[in-house]
Write a protein that holds these residues in place. Structure first.
Motif, PDB file in Angstrom:
ATOM      1  N   GLU A  81       0.888  -1.346  -0.091  1.00 56.95           N
ATOM      2  CA  GLU A  81      -0.144   0.004   0.101  1.00 56.95           C
ATOM      3  C   GLU A  81       0.843   1.349   0.028  1.00 56.95           C
ATOM      4  OE1 GLU A  81      -2.462  -0.853   3.639  1.00 56.95           O
ATOM      5  OE2 GLU A  81      -2.871  -2.535   2.621  1.00 56.95           O
ATOM      6  N   GLN A  82       2.042   1.264   0.737  1.00 59.17           N
ATOM      7  CA  GLN A  82       2.816   2.354   1.050  1.00 59.17           C
ATOM      8  C   GLN A  82       3.467   2.680  -0.489  1.00 59.17           C
ATOM      9  OE1 GLN A  82       5.824   2.072   3.828  1.00 59.17           O
ATOM     10  NE2 GLN A  82       6.740   3.992   3.393  1.00 59.17           N
ATOM     11  N   GLU A  83       3.841   1.536  -1.266  1.00 59.77           N
ATOM     12  CA  GLU A  83       4.500   1.713  -2.556  1.00 59.77           C
ATOM     13  C   GLU A  83       3.552   2.185  -3.410  1.00 59.77           C
ATOM     14  OE1 GLU A  83       7.326   1.357  -5.986  1.00 59.77           O
ATOM     15  OE2 GLU A  83       7.424   1.963  -3.604  1.00 59.77           O
ATOM     16  N   ALA A  84       2.265   1.472  -3.484  1.00 63.21           N
ATOM     17  CA  ALA A  84       1.236   2.066  -4.303  1.00 63.21           C
ATOM     18  C   ALA A  84       0.944   3.405  -4.049  1.00 63.21           C
ATOM     19  CB  ALA A  84      -0.133   1.419  -4.013  1.00 63.21           C
ATOM     20  N   ILE A  85       0.964   4.245  -2.935  1.00 64.36           N
ATOM     21  CA  ILE A  85       0.676   5.624  -2.739  1.00 64.36           C
ATOM     22  C   ILE A  85       1.971   6.304  -3.495  1.00 64.36           C
ATOM     23  CG2 ILE A  85       0.541   7.148  -0.777  1.00 64.36           C
ATOM     24  CD1 ILE A  85      -1.883   5.899  -1.358  1.00 64.36           C
ATOM     25  N   ARG A  86       3.135   5.838  -3.031  1.00 69.92           N
ATOM     26  CA  ARG A  86       4.239   6.581  -3.591  1.00 69.92           C
ATOM     27  C   ARG A  86       4.351   6.533  -5.106  1.00 69.92           C
ATOM     28  NH1 ARG A  86       8.713   5.833  -6.280  1.00 69.92           N
ATOM     29  NH2 ARG A  86       8.391   3.566  -6.608  1.00 69.92           N
ATOM     30  N   VAL A  87       3.815   5.598  -5.777  1.00 69.50           N
ATOM     31  CA  VAL A  87       3.846   5.590  -7.292  1.00 69.50           C
ATOM     32  C   VAL A  87       2.613   6.506  -7.682  1.00 69.50           C
ATOM     33  CG1 VAL A  87       3.351   3.998  -9.327  1.00 69.50           C
ATOM     34  CG2 VAL A  87       4.949   3.363  -7.652  1.00 69.50           C
ATOM     35  N   VAL A  88       1.553   6.466  -7.249  1.00 71.11           N
ATOM     36  CA  VAL A  88       0.574   7.392  -7.458  1.00 71.11           C
ATOM     37  C   VAL A  88       0.661   9.045  -7.220  1.00 71.11           C
ATOM     38  CG1 VAL A  88      -1.959   8.008  -7.070  1.00 71.11           C
ATOM     39  CG2 VAL A  88      -1.315   5.612  -7.387  1.00 71.11           C
ATOM     40  N   VAL A  89       1.483   9.095  -5.966  1.00 71.63           N
ATOM     41  CA  VAL A  89       1.877  10.457  -5.974  1.00 71.63           C
ATOM     42  C   VAL A  89       2.858  11.046  -6.748  1.00 71.63           C
ATOM     43  CG1 VAL A  89       2.990  11.859  -4.130  1.00 71.63           C
ATOM     44  CG2 VAL A  89       1.136  10.307  -3.396  1.00 71.63           C
ATOM     45  N   GLY A  90       3.688  10.044  -7.235  1.00 70.62           N
ATOM     46  CA  GLY A  90       4.766  10.662  -8.216  1.00 70.62           C
ATOM     47  C   GLY A  90       4.288  10.693  -9.725  1.00 70.62           C
ATOM     48  N   MET A  91       2.957  10.346  -9.983  1.00 67.03           N
ATOM     49  CA  MET A  91       2.331  10.373 -11.376  1.00 67.03           C
ATOM     50  C   MET A  91       2.462  11.799 -12.141  1.00 67.03           C
ATOM     51  SD  MET A  91      -1.012   8.008 -11.472  1.00 67.03           S
ATOM     52  CE  MET A  91      -0.656   6.280 -11.569  1.00 67.03           C
ATOM     53  N   PRO A  92       2.831  11.971 -13.245  1.00 68.67           N
ATOM     54  CA  PRO A  92       2.431  13.379 -14.107  1.00 68.67           C
ATOM     55  C   PRO A  92       1.035  13.696 -13.692  1.00 68.67           C
ATOM     56  CG  PRO A  92       2.510  11.719 -15.354  1.00 68.67           C
ATOM     57  CD  PRO A  92       2.929  10.900 -14.059  1.00 68.67           C
ATOM     58  N   ALA A  93       0.722  14.929 -14.089  1.00 68.47           N
ATOM     59  CA  ALA A  93      -0.292  15.401 -14.078  1.00 68.47           C
ATOM     60  C   ALA A  93      -1.406  14.839 -14.682  1.00 68.47           C
ATOM     61  CB  ALA A  93      -0.605  16.913 -14.447  1.00 68.47           C
ATOM     62  N   TRP A  94      -2.596  14.525 -14.421  1.00 72.73           N
ATOM     63  CA  TRP A  94      -3.577  13.741 -15.653  1.00 72.73           C
ATOM     64  C   TRP A  94      -4.438  14.923 -16.297  1.00 72.73           C
ATOM     65  CZ3 TRP A  94      -6.639   9.048 -14.148  1.00 72.73           C
ATOM     66  CH2 TRP A  94      -5.807   7.951 -13.656  1.00 72.73           C
ATOM     67  N   ILE A  95      -5.075  14.498 -17.129  1.00 75.60           N
ATOM     68  CA  ILE A  95      -6.082  14.984 -18.102  1.00 75.60           C
ATOM     69  C   ILE A  95      -7.111  15.090 -17.412  1.00 75.60           C
ATOM     70  CG2 ILE A  95      -7.051  15.398 -20.207  1.00 75.60           C
ATOM     71  CD1 ILE A  95      -4.899  13.792 -21.287  1.00 75.60           C
TER      72      ILE A  95
END
Length: 117
Positions: A81-95
């Protein structure tokens, strides 16, 4: 209280919104999958314990494409869960979603797979 807030957040993901469309990852599903494959680092403790599954992460895409209120909505393992949050927070801006041609905030969800080879 935490469970009530999580339930309300999950419910908001499935209720019809006011937007004409849904927010999307830049480049679509294929680009999202490539981003996930490139950026997920399987936590060692989860790997050693043979923990795998899909962590669902929900969030709000703001009119500027930024992500807010990032929360796990399907729990598997704290390390995953911590890794999933890290990956999502690091995503580029969405449309962002649009309503009548104007960008609006809208909920979105990403399923992040953790599968051992």
């Amino acid at each position: 209280m935490k469970r009530i807030l999580s339930a309300l957040f999950i419910l908001s993901l499935f209720l019809p919104g006011f937007a004409d469309d849904k927010p999307s990852f830049p480049g679509g599903e294929k680009a999202l999958n490539e981003y996930l494959q490139k950026n997920i680092r399987y936590p060692e403790a989860a790997k050693e314990n043979g923990v795998e599954g899909i962590v669902a992460v929900g969030f709000i895409v703001m009119p500027d494409g930024s992500l807010q209120q990032v929360k796990v909505i399907k729990f598997i393992d704290p390390d995953l869960e911590q890794e999933a949050i890290r990956v999502v927070v690091g995503m580029p801006a969405w449309i962002p979603a649009e309503q009548d041609g104007v960008a609006v905030e809208a909920p979105a969800k990403v399923d992040i797979p953790f599968i051992l080879e």
